[in-house]
Motif scaffolding. Structure first.
Motif, PDB file in Angstrom:
ATOM      1  N   ASP A 135     -15.906  15.743  -6.331  1.00 23.27           N
ATOM      2  CA  ASP A 135     -15.640  14.681  -7.300  1.00 23.27           C
ATOM      3  C   ASP A 135     -14.273  14.039  -7.053  1.00 23.27           C
ATOM      4  N   LEU A 136     -13.331  14.827  -6.528  1.00 23.89           N
ATOM      5  CA  LEU A 136     -12.019  14.259  -6.208  1.00 23.89           C
ATOM      6  C   LEU A 136     -12.132  13.264  -5.066  1.00 23.89           C
ATOM      7  N   MET A 137     -12.937  13.606  -4.067  1.00 19.69           N
ATOM      8  CA  MET A 137     -13.137  12.698  -2.939  1.00 19.69           C
ATOM      9  C   MET A 137     -13.866  11.440  -3.393  1.00 19.69           C
ATOM     10  N   ARG A 138     -14.800  11.605  -4.303  1.00 17.76           N
ATOM     11  CA  ARG A 138     -15.549  10.454  -4.842  1.00 17.76           C
ATOM     12  C   ARG A 138     -14.603   9.510  -5.587  1.00 17.76           C
ATOM     13  N   GLU A 139     -13.685  10.081  -6.321  1.00 23.42           N
ATOM     14  CA  GLU A 139     -12.719   9.258  -7.045  1.00 23.42           C
ATOM     15  C   GLU A 139     -11.877   8.435  -6.072  1.00 23.42           C
ATOM     16  N   LYS A 140     -11.407   9.025  -5.000  1.00 21.31           N
ATOM     17  CA  LYS A 140     -10.566   8.308  -4.044  1.00 21.31           C
ATOM     18  C   LYS A 140     -11.349   7.192  -3.358  1.00 21.31           C
ATOM     19  N   GLU A 141     -12.610   7.418  -3.084  1.00 25.09           N
ATOM     20  CA  GLU A 141     -13.420   6.359  -2.479  1.00 25.09           C
ATOM     21  C   GLU A 141     -13.586   5.181  -3.428  1.00 25.09           C
ATOM     22  N   LEU A 142     -13.772   5.470  -4.725  1.00 26.43           N
ATOM     23  CA  LEU A 142     -13.906   4.399  -5.707  1.00 26.43           C
ATOM     24  C   LEU A 142     -12.597   3.632  -5.878  1.00 26.43           C
ATOM     25  N   LEU A 143     -11.476   4.337  -5.805  1.00 20.51           N
ATOM     26  CA  LEU A 143     -10.194   3.684  -5.969  1.00 20.51           C
ATOM     27  C   LEU A 143      -9.898   2.701  -4.840  1.00 20.51           C
ATOM     28  N   LYS A 144     -10.470   2.925  -3.671  1.00 18.24           N
ATOM     29  CA  LYS A 144     -10.290   2.008  -2.548  1.00 18.24           C
ATOM     30  C   LYS A 144     -10.875   0.630  -2.853  1.00 18.24           C
ATOM     31  N   LEU A 145     -11.830   0.584  -3.784  1.00 22.51           N
ATOM     32  CA  LEU A 145     -12.486  -0.676  -4.120  1.00 22.51           C
ATOM     33  C   LEU A 145     -11.674  -1.487  -5.107  1.00 22.51           C
ATOM     34  N   LEU A 146     -10.667  -0.887  -5.743  1.00 26.20           N
ATOM     35  CA  LEU A 146      -9.885  -1.583  -6.773  1.00 26.20           C
ATOM     36  C   LEU A 146      -8.840  -2.496  -6.152  1.00 26.20           C
ATOM     37  N   GLN A 175       0.844  -1.190   0.000  1.00 20.24           N
ATOM     38  CA  GLN A 175       0.000   0.000   0.000  1.00 20.24           C
ATOM     39  C   GLN A 175       0.882   1.243   0.000  1.00 20.24           C
ATOM     40  N   GLY A 176       0.617   2.160  -0.888  1.00 16.88           N
ATOM     41  CA  GLY A 176       1.412   3.364  -1.007  1.00 16.88           C
ATOM     42  C   GLY A 176       2.498   3.279  -2.063  1.00 16.88           C
ATOM     43  N   ASP A 177       2.789   2.065  -2.582  1.00 16.86           N
ATOM     44  CA  ASP A 177       3.799   1.922  -3.631  1.00 16.86           C
ATOM     45  C   ASP A 177       3.223   2.164  -5.022  1.00 16.86           C
ATOM     46  N   VAL A 178       1.888   2.256  -5.101  1.00 14.08           N
ATOM     47  CA  VAL A 178       1.215   2.494  -6.374  1.00 14.08           C
ATOM     48  C   VAL A 178       0.225   3.634  -6.196  1.00 14.08           C
ATOM     49  N   ILE A 179       0.266   4.588  -7.100  1.00 14.79           N
ATOM     50  CA  ILE A 179      -0.698   5.693  -7.100  1.00 14.79           C
ATOM     51  C   ILE A 179      -1.509   5.607  -8.386  1.00 14.79           C
ATOM     52  N   ARG A 180      -2.818   5.520  -8.249  1.00 19.47           N
ATOM     53  CA  ARG A 180      -3.692   5.396  -9.409  1.00 19.47           C
ATOM     54  C   ARG A 180      -4.590   6.621  -9.524  1.00 19.47           C
ATOM     55  N   SER A 181      -5.068   6.830 -10.727  1.00 17.89           N
ATOM     56  CA  SER A 181      -6.096   7.830 -10.970  1.00 17.89           C
ATOM     57  C   SER A 181      -7.096   7.217 -11.937  1.00 17.89           C
ATOM     58  N   MET A 182      -8.260   7.791 -12.021  1.00 18.66           N
ATOM     59  CA  MET A 182      -9.261   7.271 -12.958  1.00 18.66           C
ATOM     60  C   MET A 182     -10.101   8.418 -13.501  1.00 18.66           C
ATOM     61  N   MET A 183     -10.600   8.205 -14.710  1.00 17.97           N
ATOM     62  CA  MET A 183     -11.412   9.220 -15.363  1.00 17.97           C
ATOM     63  C   MET A 183     -12.858   9.044 -14.914  1.00 17.97           C
ATOM     64  N   LEU A 184     -13.451  10.119 -14.400  1.00 26.39           N
ATOM     65  CA  LEU A 184     -14.837  10.068 -13.918  1.00 26.39           C
ATOM     66  C   LEU A 184     -15.688  11.132 -14.594  1.00 26.39           C
ATOM     67  N   VAL A 185     -16.937  10.787 -14.804  1.00 24.48           N
ATOM     68  CA  VAL A 185     -17.905  11.832 -15.137  1.00 24.48           C
ATOM     69  C   VAL A 185     -18.080  12.674 -13.881  1.00 24.48           C
ATOM     70  N   SER A 186     -18.041  13.980 -14.018  1.00 28.30           N
ATOM     71  CA  SER A 186     -18.047  14.865 -12.845  1.00 28.30           C
ATOM     72  C   SER A 186     -19.372  15.592 -12.743  1.00 28.30           C
ATOM     73  N   PRO A 187     -20.369  14.960 -12.121  1.00 27.13           N
ATOM     74  CA  PRO A 187     -21.698  15.600 -12.066  1.00 27.13           C
ATOM     75  C   PRO A 187     -21.719  16.882 -11.252  1.00 27.13           C
ATOM     76  N   GLU A 188     -20.916  16.950 -10.206  1.00 26.56           N
ATOM     77  CA  GLU A 188     -20.956  18.145  -9.360  1.00 26.56           C
ATOM     78  C   GLU A 188     -19.955  19.198  -9.805  1.00 26.56           C
ATOM     79  N   LYS A 189     -18.924  18.760 -10.577  1.00 27.44           N
ATOM     80  CA  LYS A 189     -17.917  19.683 -11.107  1.00 27.44           C
ATOM     81  C   LYS A 189     -17.276  20.541 -10.019  1.00 27.44           C
ATOM     82  N   ASN A 190     -16.933  19.891  -8.919  1.00 26.31           N
ATOM     83  CA  ASN A 190     -16.220  20.596  -7.856  1.00 26.31           C
ATOM     84  C   ASN A 190     -15.325  19.609  -7.126  1.00 26.31           C
ATOM     85  N   VAL A 191     -14.745  20.027  -6.007  1.00 25.19           N
ATOM     86  CA  VAL A 191     -13.758  19.205  -5.313  1.00 25.19           C
ATOM     87  C   VAL A 191     -14.364  17.923  -4.743  1.00 25.19           C
TER      88      VAL A 191
END
Length: 296
Positions: free
Chosen positions: A285-296, A267-283
Protein backbone atom coordinates in the motif's frame (compact mmCIF):
# COMPACT_ATOMS: atom_id res chain seq x y z
CA UNK A 1 31.14 47.21 32.67
CA UNK A 2 31.51 43.67 34.07
CA UNK A 3 28.46 44.46 36.15
CA UNK A 4 26.44 44.37 32.93
CA UNK A 5 27.51 40.77 32.31
CA UNK A 6 26.71 39.84 35.91
CA UNK A 7 23.33 41.60 35.71
CA UNK A 8 22.43 39.70 32.55
CA UNK A 9 23.37 36.33 34.04
CA UNK A 10 21.35 37.06 37.18
CA UNK A 11 18.29 38.18 35.20
CA UNK A 12 18.54 35.04 33.05
CA UNK A 13 18.57 32.89 36.16
CA UNK A 14 15.51 34.65 37.54
CA UNK A 15 13.57 34.40 34.28
CA UNK A 16 14.49 30.72 33.86
CA UNK A 17 13.11 30.04 37.31
CA UNK A 18 9.79 31.66 36.40
CA UNK A 19 10.18 35.14 37.90
CA UNK A 20 8.18 37.62 35.79
CA UNK A 21 9.62 40.86 34.50
CA UNK A 22 6.79 42.59 36.34
CA UNK A 23 8.06 41.12 39.63
CA UNK A 24 11.61 42.31 38.91
CA UNK A 25 10.20 45.74 38.06
CA UNK A 26 8.39 46.00 41.38
CA UNK A 27 11.52 45.03 43.31
CA UNK A 28 13.82 47.44 41.45
CA UNK A 29 11.43 50.40 40.90
CA UNK A 30 12.30 50.38 37.19
CA UNK A 31 9.60 50.17 34.51
CA UNK A 32 9.09 46.65 33.18
CA UNK A 33 9.32 47.98 29.60
CA UNK A 34 12.83 49.29 30.34
CA UNK A 35 13.86 46.01 31.96
CA UNK A 36 12.40 44.04 29.05
CA UNK A 37 14.42 46.12 26.57
CA UNK A 38 17.56 45.56 28.61
CA UNK A 39 17.01 41.83 28.95
CA UNK A 40 15.78 40.98 25.46
CA UNK A 41 17.83 43.40 23.34
CA UNK A 42 20.55 45.49 24.98
CA UNK A 43 22.30 43.00 27.25
CA UNK A 44 22.33 40.01 24.82
CA UNK A 45 23.86 42.14 22.07
CA UNK A 46 26.34 43.69 24.51
CA UNK A 47 27.45 40.23 25.68
CA UNK A 48 27.78 38.97 22.08
CA UNK A 49 29.84 41.97 21.01
CA UNK A 50 32.16 41.83 24.02
CA UNK A 51 32.59 38.06 23.53
CA UNK A 52 33.59 38.79 19.94
CA UNK A 53 36.34 41.17 21.05
CA UNK A 54 34.52 44.50 20.87
CA UNK A 55 35.55 47.24 23.29
CA UNK A 56 33.09 47.38 26.19
CA UNK A 57 32.26 51.07 25.73
CA UNK A 58 31.65 50.68 21.99
CA UNK A 59 29.68 47.47 22.55
CA UNK A 60 27.33 49.22 24.97
CA UNK A 61 26.83 52.12 22.57
CA UNK A 62 25.91 49.75 19.73
CA UNK A 63 23.60 47.69 21.94
CA UNK A 64 21.74 50.78 23.14
CA UNK A 65 21.09 51.86 19.56
CA UNK A 66 18.54 49.04 19.27
CA UNK A 67 16.13 50.65 21.76
CA UNK A 68 14.80 54.11 22.45
CA UNK A 69 13.75 53.77 26.08
CA UNK A 70 17.12 53.09 27.77
CA UNK A 71 19.55 55.94 28.45
CA UNK A 72 23.25 55.15 28.76
CA UNK A 73 23.71 57.83 31.44
CA UNK A 74 20.81 56.57 33.54
CA UNK A 75 21.78 52.92 33.06
CA UNK A 76 25.35 53.42 34.23
CA UNK A 77 24.18 55.72 37.00
CA UNK A 78 21.89 53.11 38.54
CA UNK A 79 23.79 49.96 37.50
CA UNK A 80 25.25 49.13 40.93
CA UNK A 81 21.93 49.68 42.69
CA UNK A 82 20.02 47.73 40.05
CA UNK A 83 22.45 44.82 40.28
CA UNK A 84 22.20 44.72 44.08
CA UNK A 85 18.39 44.74 44.01
CA UNK A 86 18.19 42.07 41.30
CA UNK A 87 20.71 39.95 43.20
CA UNK A 88 18.46 39.95 46.28
CA UNK A 89 15.43 38.61 44.40
CA UNK A 90 14.95 34.94 45.18
CA UNK A 91 14.34 32.57 42.25
CA UNK A 92 11.09 30.68 42.43
CA UNK A 93 11.20 27.03 43.30
CA UNK A 94 10.16 24.79 40.45
CA UNK A 95 6.58 23.61 40.70
CA UNK A 96 5.87 19.88 40.68
CA UNK A 97 2.31 20.23 39.45
CA UNK A 98 3.23 19.43 35.84
CA UNK A 99 5.58 16.52 36.39
CA UNK A 100 3.26 14.36 34.30
CA UNK A 101 4.15 16.35 31.16
CA UNK A 102 7.96 16.72 31.18
CA UNK A 103 8.13 17.36 27.43
CA UNK A 104 5.96 20.49 27.62
CA UNK A 105 7.76 21.65 30.76
CA UNK A 106 11.12 21.28 29.02
CA UNK A 107 9.91 23.37 26.05
CA UNK A 108 8.76 26.16 28.36
CA UNK A 109 11.98 26.05 30.38
CA UNK A 110 14.19 26.15 27.30
CA UNK A 111 12.07 28.88 25.73
CA UNK A 112 12.67 31.09 28.78
CA UNK A 113 16.42 30.48 28.50
CA UNK A 114 16.42 31.46 24.85
CA UNK A 115 14.00 34.38 25.12
CA UNK A 116 16.77 36.99 24.67
CA UNK A 117 17.74 35.37 21.36
CA UNK A 118 14.31 36.07 19.88
CA UNK A 119 14.78 39.84 19.76
CA UNK A 120 17.03 39.81 16.70
CA UNK A 121 14.39 38.00 14.60
CA UNK A 122 11.43 40.31 15.25
CA UNK A 123 9.89 41.94 12.20
CA UNK A 124 7.62 41.49 9.20
CA UNK A 125 8.47 38.75 6.68
CA UNK A 126 7.22 37.32 3.41
CA UNK A 127 7.59 33.53 3.18
CA UNK A 128 8.05 31.94 -0.26
CA UNK A 129 7.20 28.29 -0.92
CA UNK A 130 5.50 25.92 -3.35
CA UNK A 131 1.74 26.19 -3.88
CA UNK A 132 -0.40 23.14 -3.14
CA UNK A 133 -2.84 23.63 -6.00
CA UNK A 134 -1.03 25.32 -8.90
CA UNK A 135 2.37 25.70 -10.51
CA UNK A 136 3.19 28.97 -8.83
CA UNK A 137 5.01 30.60 -5.95
CA UNK A 138 3.10 30.90 -2.68
CA UNK A 139 3.76 34.17 -0.79
CA UNK A 140 2.65 34.26 2.86
CA UNK A 141 2.98 37.18 5.33
CA UNK A 142 4.50 36.31 8.71
CA UNK A 143 5.30 38.52 11.68
CA UNK A 144 7.52 37.80 14.69
CA UNK A 145 6.45 40.17 17.46
CA UNK A 146 8.57 41.85 20.10
CA UNK A 147 8.65 40.26 23.53
CA UNK A 148 6.28 41.80 26.06
CA UNK A 149 6.26 41.45 29.81
CA UNK A 150 5.13 38.03 30.97
CA UNK A 151 5.85 36.27 27.66
CA UNK A 152 7.54 32.89 27.97
CA UNK A 153 7.44 32.45 24.17
CA UNK A 154 7.52 35.14 21.45
CA UNK A 155 4.23 35.60 19.61
CA UNK A 156 4.25 34.91 15.88
CA UNK A 157 1.55 35.49 13.25
CA UNK A 158 0.76 34.17 9.77
CA UNK A 159 -1.94 34.83 7.15
CA UNK A 160 -3.82 32.49 4.83
CA UNK A 161 -5.50 33.06 1.48
CA UNK A 162 -8.95 33.31 3.05
CA UNK A 163 -8.01 36.38 5.06
CA UNK A 164 -7.68 34.60 8.40
CA UNK A 165 -4.62 35.15 10.53
CA UNK A 166 -3.15 32.67 12.98
CA UNK A 167 -1.34 33.50 16.19
CA UNK A 168 1.34 31.08 17.36
CA UNK A 169 4.55 30.89 19.34
CA UNK A 170 8.21 30.83 18.42
CA UNK A 171 11.39 29.41 19.93
CA UNK A 172 14.77 30.78 18.79
CA UNK A 173 17.80 29.03 20.22
CA UNK A 174 21.43 30.21 20.07
CA UNK A 175 22.24 27.05 18.10
CA UNK A 176 20.85 28.26 14.74
CA UNK A 177 17.52 26.50 15.28
CA UNK A 178 14.15 28.23 15.27
CA UNK A 179 10.58 26.95 15.42
CA UNK A 180 7.30 28.71 14.62
CA UNK A 181 4.25 26.76 15.79
CA UNK A 182 0.62 27.44 14.89
CA UNK A 183 -2.78 25.81 15.06
CA UNK A 184 -4.40 26.47 11.68
CA UNK A 185 -7.88 26.06 13.13
CA UNK A 186 -8.88 28.71 15.65
CA UNK A 187 -11.63 26.62 17.22
CA UNK A 188 -12.45 22.98 17.95
CA UNK A 189 -9.90 21.31 15.66
CA UNK A 190 -6.18 20.74 16.15
CA UNK A 191 -4.25 21.29 12.91
CA UNK A 192 -0.61 21.99 13.67
CA UNK A 193 1.63 23.99 11.37
CA UNK A 194 5.32 23.90 12.34
CA UNK A 195 7.99 25.93 10.57
CA UNK A 196 11.59 24.89 11.16
CA UNK A 197 14.06 27.70 10.42
CA UNK A 198 17.82 27.50 10.04
CA UNK A 199 18.96 30.71 11.73
CA UNK A 200 21.96 32.42 10.12
CA UNK A 201 25.06 33.36 12.09
CA UNK A 202 24.42 37.10 11.80
CA UNK A 203 22.47 39.71 13.74
CA UNK A 204 19.10 40.80 12.29
CA UNK A 205 19.21 38.58 9.16
CA UNK A 206 17.58 39.77 5.95
CA UNK A 207 16.37 36.29 5.11
CA UNK A 208 16.13 32.80 6.59
CA UNK A 209 15.42 29.41 5.06
CA UNK A 210 13.85 26.26 6.40
CA UNK A 211 11.17 23.61 6.04
CA UNK A 212 7.61 23.66 7.21
CA UNK A 213 5.12 20.90 7.86
CA UNK A 214 1.45 21.63 7.41
CA UNK A 215 -1.65 20.18 5.69
CA UNK A 216 -2.97 20.47 2.18
CA UNK A 217 -6.62 21.29 1.53
CA UNK A 218 -7.59 17.64 2.07
CA UNK A 219 -5.80 17.64 5.46
CA UNK A 220 -3.02 15.40 4.19
CA UNK A 221 0.44 16.22 5.58
CA UNK A 222 2.82 18.13 3.34
CA UNK A 223 6.38 19.39 3.91
CA UNK A 224 7.91 22.22 1.87
CA UNK A 225 11.07 24.25 1.60
CA UNK A 226 10.45 27.84 2.62
CA UNK A 227 12.40 31.12 2.42
CA UNK A 228 11.60 33.99 4.84
CA UNK A 229 12.54 37.44 3.52
CA UNK A 230 12.47 40.33 5.98
CA UNK A 231 10.32 43.30 4.91
CA UNK A 232 11.06 45.57 7.87
CA UNK A 233 10.09 46.09 11.50
CA UNK A 234 6.91 44.61 12.91
CA UNK A 235 3.70 46.49 12.17
CA UNK A 236 0.52 46.93 14.24
CA UNK A 237 -1.58 43.76 14.28
CA UNK A 238 -4.55 45.59 12.76
CA UNK A 239 -2.40 46.32 9.71
CA UNK A 240 -1.06 42.78 9.55
CA UNK A 241 -4.57 41.27 9.47
CA UNK A 242 -5.25 43.24 6.27
CA UNK A 243 -2.42 41.42 4.45
CA UNK A 244 -3.16 38.35 2.35
CA UNK A 245 -1.40 35.23 1.15
CA UNK A 246 -1.21 34.95 -2.63
CA UNK A 247 0.02 32.57 -5.30
CA UNK A 248 1.99 34.14 -8.16
CA UNK A 249 1.77 32.12 -11.42
CA UNK A 250 5.09 30.90 -12.76
CA UNK A 251 4.88 33.10 -15.86
CA UNK A 252 4.32 36.24 -13.74
CA UNK A 253 7.42 35.94 -11.52
CA UNK A 254 10.02 38.70 -11.44
CA UNK A 255 13.74 37.94 -11.23
CA UNK A 256 13.86 37.82 -7.43
CA UNK A 257 10.72 35.68 -7.18
CA UNK A 258 12.07 33.32 -9.84
CA UNK A 259 15.09 32.63 -7.60
CA UNK A 260 12.79 31.72 -4.73
CA UNK A 261 10.70 29.56 -7.05
CA UNK A 262 13.78 27.70 -8.27
CA UNK A 263 14.81 27.00 -4.67
CA UNK A 264 11.41 25.97 -3.24
CA UNK A 265 9.28 24.58 -6.07
CA UNK A 266 11.41 21.95 -7.79
CA UNK A 267 11.17 18.18 -7.63
CA UNK A 268 12.24 17.07 -4.17
CA UNK A 269 11.44 20.42 -2.51
CA UNK A 270 7.97 19.17 -1.54
CA UNK A 271 7.10 15.92 0.23
CA UNK A 272 3.46 14.88 0.18
CA UNK A 273 1.47 12.10 1.74
CA UNK A 274 -2.12 11.03 1.24
CA UNK A 275 -4.70 9.00 3.10
CA UNK A 276 -5.57 5.74 1.33
CA UNK A 277 -7.91 2.88 1.95
CA UNK A 278 -5.50 -0.01 2.51
CA UNK A 279 -7.03 -3.14 0.97
CA UNK A 280 -3.90 -5.25 1.32
CA UNK A 281 -2.85 -3.80 4.70
CA UNK A 282 0.83 -4.32 4.03
CA UNK A 283 3.86 -2.52 2.59
CA UNK A 284 2.44 -2.74 -0.94
CA UNK A 285 0.00 0.00 0.00
CA UNK A 286 2.96 2.32 0.58
CA UNK A 287 4.21 1.69 -2.94
CA UNK A 288 0.70 2.25 -4.29
CA UNK A 289 0.55 5.59 -2.53
CA UNK A 290 3.83 6.75 -4.09
CA UNK A 291 2.65 5.77 -7.56
CA UNK A 292 -0.54 7.79 -7.09
CA UNK A 293 1.41 10.79 -5.83
CA UNK A 294 3.39 10.85 -9.09
CA UNK A 295 0.13 11.76 -10.84
CA UNK A 296 -0.41 14.89 -8.72
Amino acid sequence: MDRLLSLYERMKKLRESGVRMKDISEETDIASSVLSSLYSSVLPMYVNLVSGGEDQEAALDKALQQVNNVSKRKLLGCLDTLYDKVNHIEPRQASNKNNARPFLDDIEKEALRYLPNAGIYTGLYLAYSSSSFSDGLKVEPYMIASITDGDALPKVYSQNMNGDYYAGVGVFSPFQIGYLMFNEQKHLQLALKVVFLQLPLIEYPGWMKGIYLTHDYSRNPIARRVVFVRQGNEIPLEEFVEMRTEVIPKDKLNEEQQAYYDYTCQQGDVIRSMMLVSPEKNVNDLMREKELLKLL
